[in-house]
Scaffold this motif. Structure first.
Motif, short mmCIF file in Angstrom:
data_model
loop_
_atom_site.label_atom_id
_atom_site.label_comp_id
_atom_site.label_asym_id
_atom_site.label_seq_id
_atom_site.Cartn_x
_atom_site.Cartn_y
_atom_site.Cartn_z
N ARG A 155 0.82 -1.21 0.00
CA ARG A 155 0.00 0.00 0.00
C ARG A 155 0.86 1.26 0.00
NH1 ARG A 155 -4.75 0.18 4.31
NH2 ARG A 155 -4.00 2.16 5.16
N ALA A 156 2.12 1.13 0.36
CA ALA A 156 3.01 2.29 0.35
C ALA A 156 3.25 2.79 -1.07
CB ALA A 156 4.35 1.93 1.00
N TYR A 157 3.12 1.92 -2.06
CA TYR A 157 3.38 2.31 -3.45
C TYR A 157 2.07 2.75 -4.08
CZ TYR A 157 7.34 -0.64 -2.20
OH TYR A 157 8.41 -1.20 -1.55
N LYS A 158 1.94 4.03 -4.30
CA LYS A 158 0.68 4.60 -4.79
C LYS A 158 0.56 4.45 -6.30
CE LYS A 158 -0.36 5.98 -0.64
NZ LYS A 158 0.77 5.42 0.11
N THR A 159 -0.64 4.09 -6.75
CA THR A 159 -0.92 4.02 -8.18
C THR A 159 -1.13 5.43 -8.72
OG1 THR A 159 -3.31 3.85 -7.86
CG2 THR A 159 -2.05 1.78 -7.84
N PRO A 160 -1.05 5.63 -10.04
CA PRO A 160 -1.34 6.96 -10.60
C PRO A 160 -2.73 7.47 -10.21
CG PRO A 160 -0.20 5.63 -12.23
CD PRO A 160 -0.50 4.71 -11.06
N TYR A 161 -3.70 6.58 -10.09
CA TYR A 161 -5.04 6.97 -9.65
C TYR A 161 -5.00 7.54 -8.24
CZ TYR A 161 -9.76 6.06 -7.75
OH TYR A 161 -10.98 6.17 -7.12
N GLU A 162 -4.28 6.88 -7.35
CA GLU A 162 -4.18 7.37 -5.98
C GLU A 162 -3.47 8.71 -5.91
OE1 GLU A 162 -3.81 3.80 -2.96
OE2 GLU A 162 -2.46 3.45 -4.65
N LEU A 163 -2.42 8.87 -6.68
CA LEU A 163 -1.70 10.13 -6.68
C LEU A 163 -2.57 11.28 -7.17
CD1 LEU A 163 1.81 9.03 -8.00
CD2 LEU A 163 1.18 9.64 -5.66
N GLU A 164 -3.44 11.01 -8.14
CA GLU A 164 -4.33 12.05 -8.63
C GLU A 164 -5.29 12.49 -7.53
OE1 GLU A 164 -5.48 14.94 -11.08
OE2 GLU A 164 -3.82 13.56 -11.43
N LEU A 165 -5.79 11.55 -6.74
CA LEU A 165 -6.67 11.90 -5.64
C LEU A 165 -5.92 12.65 -4.54
CD1 LEU A 165 -8.89 8.71 -5.41
CD2 LEU A 165 -9.63 11.00 -6.05
N MET A 166 -4.66 12.29 -4.32
CA MET A 166 -3.88 12.98 -3.30
C MET A 166 -3.54 14.40 -3.74
SD MET A 166 -1.49 9.94 -1.74
CE MET A 166 -1.05 10.91 -0.31
N ARG A 167 -3.36 14.61 -5.04
CA ARG A 167 -3.19 15.98 -5.53
C ARG A 167 -4.43 16.81 -5.25
NH1 ARG A 167 -1.14 12.93 -10.14
NH2 ARG A 167 1.15 12.87 -10.00
N GLU A 168 -5.60 16.21 -5.46
CA GLU A 168 -6.85 16.93 -5.19
C GLU A 168 -7.00 17.21 -3.70
OE1 GLU A 168 -10.53 18.80 -5.45
OE2 GLU A 168 -8.93 18.49 -6.91
N ALA A 169 -6.63 16.25 -2.86
CA ALA A 169 -6.69 16.48 -1.41
C ALA A 169 -5.78 17.64 -1.02
CB ALA A 169 -6.30 15.21 -0.66
N SER A 170 -4.62 17.74 -1.66
CA SER A 170 -3.70 18.85 -1.38
C SER A 170 -4.28 20.18 -1.85
CB SER A 170 -2.35 18.59 -2.04
OG SER A 170 -1.69 17.50 -1.45
N ARG A 171 -4.92 20.17 -3.01
CA ARG A 171 -5.53 21.41 -3.49
C ARG A 171 -6.61 21.90 -2.54
NH1 ARG A 171 -4.55 18.81 -8.69
NH2 ARG A 171 -6.58 17.78 -8.65
N ARG A 172 -7.42 20.97 -2.04
CA ARG A 172 -8.46 21.37 -1.09
C ARG A 172 -7.84 21.88 0.21
NH1 ARG A 172 -12.66 16.21 -1.89
NH2 ARG A 172 -13.12 16.64 -4.09
N GLY A 173 -6.83 21.18 0.68
CA GLY A 173 -6.19 21.57 1.93
C GLY A 173 -5.54 22.95 1.85
N THR A 174 -4.88 23.23 0.74
CA THR A 174 -4.21 24.53 0.64
C THR A 174 -5.22 25.68 0.54
OG1 THR A 174 -3.94 24.17 -1.77
CG2 THR A 174 -2.06 23.66 -0.35
#
Length: 439
Positions: A155-174
Motif C-alpha cells: 500500500r506504500a506504493y501509490k498508483t497513478p489513480y491514488e496520486l491524482e486523488l492525493m493531488r486533489e486532497a492537497s488542493r483542497r487543503g491549501t
C-alpha cells in the motif's frame, strides 16, 4: 477531474487484484471479504459516532458512506460490491452506486444487513479484513497476518489513480490554509480560524482525515493542540496550523507557521526552518534511508538553533546530548495515503518483519527506505516546550543554552512546516507546494 480518474481507475483496480491474488495465495484463502463497517453507538445512548469507512474498503472503490456494505473479491472473477441501501425514513439513505468505477464491479443491492451476509462466501475460506465493529456475529474479521502483511507493505506504493486523488486532497487543503491565514491576519479566534478553514475546504470536521491543529501564540508548543479557544487573544503573535483535507478517502497533511505583526526575529526563524525543510524534501529519492534523513534533520535544525543564538554547541553535540530532541521532539514524518499515518511504515518486507527506530528517536513513524511511488510527509519543527526545556536545565550542558533568548521565544510557541512529497525516480513531487502554487 472525473475524466482523469476514469482513465486511471482500471489500472488501479488491476494493481489491487494482482496484489490480492498473491496475498490470498500466501495465506491459503480463496476470497477477500472487506466490510465497509458499521456506525459505533455511543455508550448509554441511541446516537452513533460519525461513520468512518474501513480503509481497506475505500482502497478498492471511492465509497465513504456505505455502512453495512461489503466488498468481495475472488481471484479470476470480477469484484463484487454488496451494497446496503436500507429502507429508512429516519436518515438519508445512501444513493445507489454511480460514477466512473461502477462498471468494474458486479453490484448487488440489498435492503437488510442479513441479506448482505447471505451474499458473502464461506467465512472459513475467506480472508476477512476489518475491526471488531465492522462485521457481524456470523462473519467476524480474521485479519490473517500473511494477507495483511502483503497488502500493507504494498500500500506504500501509490498508483497513478491514488496520486491524482492525493493531488486533489492537497488542493483542497491549501485552499483551507489560505483562508485560515487570512482569518489569523484579521484577528480571529482559534475557533473562528478553524471555521474559516472548514468553509474553504468544504468539508465537515468528521470528513477531515484528522482533527485540525489551530494554535495561536504559546499553543503552538502543544504538538497536538485541538482545543480551539473561542476568544481572540489580546495579541496574535504567531499561528501554527496543521490541517488536511480528503478526496475520495485519500488524505493531505499540511502544516504552516505564521508570524504576527512586529515579529521579525520569529519570522527569521520560520524562514530558517522553511529553508531546512525544503532541503530535506529534496532528499526524498529512491534508496534514501528515512531514519538517516530524520537524524540529518536533527543536525540541520541544531545548526539553525546555533545560528539563531539559542545554543552554543556544535550540531553534533546538540544531537548526541539530546538537546536537539528537546526543541524537535517528534519524527520527521510518516507515510500518507488512505490514512494520514498510513500503514506499513516499519515493515521490513512484504512477508512481515520490523525495521527498528534509531536509538533515541522513539517517535519516528517511518523506518523503511524510500522507493519510487511512496508518499511521505516532511515536517521538521522547532518548539519552545516548557516541560522539555525544564529537563535541560539540570543537565551539565545547560550553560551552553542561552536561556534568556529561549524565554524571549516562548510566547511564540513553536514552528512546524509540513509538505506531502512523492518519491520518484527523478526529482520528488511536492504535492503541497504545487497546490499552493496553483493558488
Amino acid at each position: 477531474m472525473n475524466d482523469a480518474l476514469a482513465a486511471l481507475y482500471p489500472q488501479h483496480l488491476a494493481t489491487l487484484r494482482e496484489r490480492t491474488d498473491t496475498a490470498l495465495a500466501r495465506g491459503g484463502f480463496e476470497h477477500l471479504v472487506v466490510p465497509a463497517g458499521r456506525p459505533i453507538t455511543k455508550f448509554l445512548d441511541d446516537l452513533d459516532y460519525p461513520f468512518v469507512v474501513n480503509p481497506h474498503f475505500k482502497h478498492w472503490l471511492p465509497l465513504l458512506d456505505a455502512p453495512g456494505s461489503w466488498l468481495v473479491y475472488t481471484p479470476g472473477e470480477k469484484p463484487r460490491l454488496v451494497f446496503l441501501q436500507p429502507r429508512d425514513y429516519w436518515h438519508v439513505v445512501p444513493q445507489a452506486p454511480q460514477g466512473y468505477w461502477v462498471d468494474q464491479f458486479d453490484i448487488v443491492v440489498v435492503r437488510k444487513p442479513a441479506d448482505a451476509i447471505a451474499e458473502l462466501p464461506s467465512p472459513a475460506r475467506s480472508a476477512i479484513i476489518g475491526d471488531r465493529d465492522c462485521g457481524f456475529d456470523q462473519v467476524c474479521a480474521n485479519n490473517p497476518q500473511a494477507v495483511i502483511d502483503h497488502l500493507h507493505y504494498h500500500r506504500a506504493y501509490k498508483t497513478p489513480y491514488e496520486l491524482e486523488l492525493m493531488r486533489e486532497a492537497s488542493r483542497r487543503g491549501t485552499r483551507g490554509h489560505r483562508a485560515a491565514e487570512h482569518a489569523f491576519r484579521e484577528g480571529a479566534s482559534e475557533l473562528g480560524i478553524h471555521q474559516a478553514y472548514l468553509a474553504a475546504v468544504g468539508q465537515l470536521d468528521a470528513e477531515l482525515p484528522y482533527a485540525s491543529i489551530v494554535g495561536l501564540n504559546e499553543h503552538g508548543a502543544v504538538l497536538h493542540y485541538t482545543n480551539f479557544d473561542r476568544h481572540s487573544p489580546a495579541e496574535s503573535r504567531s499561528f501554527l496550523i496543521d490541517a488536511g483535507a480528503g478526496a475520495s478517502g485519500y488524505a493531505s497533511d499540511i502544516t504552516r507557521t505564521y508570524a504576527g505583526r512586529d515579529a521579525g526575529e520569529f519570522q527569521a526563524l520560520i524562514d530558517a526552518v522553511d529553508a531546512a525543510q525544503q532541503s530535506f524534501v529534496a532528499r526524498v529519492r529512491p534508496g534514501q534511508s528515512y531514519p538517516e534523513l530524520h537524524v540529518h534533520a536533527h543536525h540541520a535544525l541544531a545548526g539553525v538553533l546555533r545560528d539563531h543564538g539559542f545554543i552554543r554547541m556544535s550540531p553534533e553535540s546538540a544531537v548526541e546530548s539530546g538537546v536537539s530532541s528537546a526543541f524537535f521532539p517528534h519524527g520527521l514524518g510518516h507515510g500518507i495515503g488512505l490514512q494520514v499515518h498510513d500503514v506499513g511504515g516499519f515493515q521490513a518486507a512484504e512477508t512481515g518483519g520490523t525495521i527498528a527506530k534509531p536509538e533515541g528517536h522513539p517517535y519516528l513513524r517511518l523506518t523503511r527506505p524510500l522507493e519510487a511511488g511512496m508518499v511521505v510527509t516532511i515536517e521538521p519543527g522547532i518548539y519552545f516546550i516548557d516541560m522539555l526545556l525544564a529537563e535541560l536545565k539540570d543537565k551539565p550542558f545547560a550553560g551552553d543554552i542561552d536561556w534568556a533568548r529561549v524565554d524571549a521565544f516562548r510566547p511564540y510557541g513553536g514552528i512546524r512546516i509540513e509538505d506531502d512529497v512523492v518519491c520518484r525516480e527523478g526529482e520528488p513531487e511536492n504535492l503541497t507546494r504545487d497546490a499552493f502554487a496553483l493558488l
